[in-house]
Design an enzyme around this catalytic site. Structure first.
Site, PDB file in Angstrom:
ATOM      1  N   GLU A 151       0.823  -1.218   0.000  1.00  0.00           N
ATOM      2  CA  GLU A 151       0.000   0.000   0.000  1.00  0.00           C
ATOM      3  C   GLU A 151       0.853   1.262   0.000  1.00  0.00           C
ATOM      4  OE1 GLU A 151      -2.857   0.394   3.204  1.00  0.00           O
ATOM      5  OE2 GLU A 151      -3.514   2.342   2.503  1.00  0.00           O
ATOM      6  N   LYS A 194      -2.587  -2.117  -3.036  1.00  0.00           N
ATOM      7  CA  LYS A 194      -3.651  -1.260  -2.478  1.00  0.00           C
ATOM      8  C   LYS A 194      -3.275   0.196  -2.724  1.00  0.00           C
ATOM      9  CE  LYS A 194      -6.210  -0.229   1.738  1.00  0.00           C
ATOM     10  NZ  LYS A 194      -6.946  -0.851   2.835  1.00  0.00           N
TER      11      LYS A 194
HETATM   12  P1  13P Z   1      -9.829   4.045   3.959  1.00  0.00           P
HETATM   13  O1  13P Z   1     -10.595   3.215   2.967  1.00  0.00           O
HETATM   14  O2  13P Z   1     -10.667   4.595   5.073  1.00  0.00           O
HETATM   15  O3  13P Z   1      -8.926   5.051   3.299  1.00  0.00           O
HETATM   16  O4  13P Z   1      -8.862   3.041   4.740  1.00  0.00           O
HETATM   17  C1  13P Z   1      -8.295   2.002   4.071  1.00  0.00           C
HETATM   18  C2  13P Z   1      -7.005   1.675   4.699  1.00  0.00           C
HETATM   19  O5  13P Z   1      -6.815   0.582   5.168  1.00  0.00           O
HETATM   20  C3  13P Z   1      -5.942   2.701   4.671  1.00  0.00           C
HETATM   21  O6  13P Z   1      -4.740   2.138   5.054  1.00  0.00           O
END
Ligand code: 13P
Length: 344
Positions: A188, A230
């Site tokens: 991510e 992600k």
């Molecule tokens: P949001 O969808 O609220 O942005 O959170 C997702 C998430 O896990 C961010 O690390």
């Protein structure tokens, strides 16, 4: 040219790729319920509830007690360490409740962002020390995937080359350690939506960041078929004066992904990044109908955009728990329908 010594056996690769494919099976996405105790304070404060361990448990119980309707639309749930070892009122471990529905359990393994000295407020993410041992334990305790979040920000001077390189490398090192322990890493690299930049600038930065991430994953011999990405959707900054349609956001997002994410990656699971529940589902729908070839599953890994209605229905009252669970199921089903509509 470097030589790759064997890193994973054929069996290990198959296990990783099977897990990744189960999470992003057609019509399914991820519930990100891995808010740290600090992030939970923000969510609970909004509804006037004190941020105690018991209140966090009660809130997670609302989400995890959703019935089998969520099986069709939720492929994975991301836990926070504390939640991983909590139980429902009747003593059933939360992990068991999720597994009983055939949903894959994931765990946030990073330890948060820290400053990168000498930069304009940029950060890297810590948590590599002892990560292999923690992954081995989480695997024994039922987790089959993990999440590690890095953060980049857009301004006139950022992201810097240093922040891009450092965050790409730490994500790759994390991914490699997870795979050695039979855990699918969700990679991510979140680019924050703060600022007044336009859609084009977000697309440019997203492409540069993702290109660096996939170079680092390759350098670290990470098995891409056993990973998920992600990312943020490509959107204008929150204070950008220009408004863009969901189709423009979708085109910018899919274009950026096509230029940087290898087709070997089985799935892209977007974060919602402060979008409303409705926006997050409209944009995901547009992404899945945009007229460009898409070799990966494109789905959700939403925190706020799957939980906002449930949180406000609950308001910390036991009597509201069933109604709050129902709100969460409804939201999950809307997301499932969003994906099913495209036959993806
Ligand atoms: P949001 O969808 O609220 O942005 O959170 C997702 C998430 O896990 C961010 O690390």
């Amino acid at each position: 040219m470097t030589h790759q010594y064997p890193a994973l056996t054929a069996e290990q690769k198959k296990e990783l790729s099977d897990i990744a494919l189960r999470i992003v099976a057609p019509g399914k996405g991820i519930l990100a319920a891995d808010e740290s105790a600090g992030s939970m304070a923000k969510r609970l404060n909004q509804i006037g509830v004190e941020n105690t361990e018991e209140n966090r448990r009660l809130y997670r119980q609302i989400l995890f007690s959703a019935d089998s309707r969520v099986k069709k639309c939720i492929g994975g749930v991301i836990f926070f360490h504390e939640t991983m070892y909590q139980k429902a009122d009747d003593g059933t471990p939360f992990v068991q409740m999720i597994k009983d529905k055939g949903i894959v359990v994931g765990i946030k393994v990073d330890k948060g962002v820290v400053p990168l000295a000498g930069t304009d407020g940029e950060t890297t993410t810590q948590g590599l020390d002892g990560l292999s041992e923690r992954c081995a334990q989480y695997k024994k305790d039922g987790a089959d995937f993990a999440k590690w979040r890095c953060v980049l920000k857009i301004s006139d001077n950022t992201p810097s080359a240093l922040a891009i390189m450092e965050n790409a490398n730490v994500l790759a090192r994390y991914a490699s350690i997870c795979q050695q322990n039979g855990i699918v890493p969700i990679v991510e690299p979140e680019i924050l939506p703060d600022g007044d930049h336009d859609l084009k600038r977000c697309q440019y930065v997203t492409e540069k960041v993702l290109a660096a991430v996939y170079k680092a994953l390759s350098d670290h011999h990470v098995y891409l078929e056993g990973t998920l990405l992600k990312p943020n959707m490509v959107t204008p900054g929150h204070s950008c004066p220009t408004k863009y349609s969901p189709e423009e956001i979708a085109m910018a997002t899919v274009t950026a992904l096509r230029r940087t994410v290898p087709p070997a990656v089985p799935g892209v699971t977007f974060l919602s990044g402060g979008q409303s529940e409705e926006e997050a589902s409209i944009n995901l729908n547009a992404i899945n109908t945009c007229p460009l070839m898409r070799p990966w599953a494109l789905t959700f890994s939403y925190g706020r955009a799957l939980q906002a209605s449930a949180l406000s229905a609950w308001r910390g009252q036991r009597d509201n728990a069933t109604a709050a669970t129902e709100e969460f199921v409804k939201r999950a089903e809307v997301m499932g329908v969003t994906l099913a509509g495209q036959g993806c």
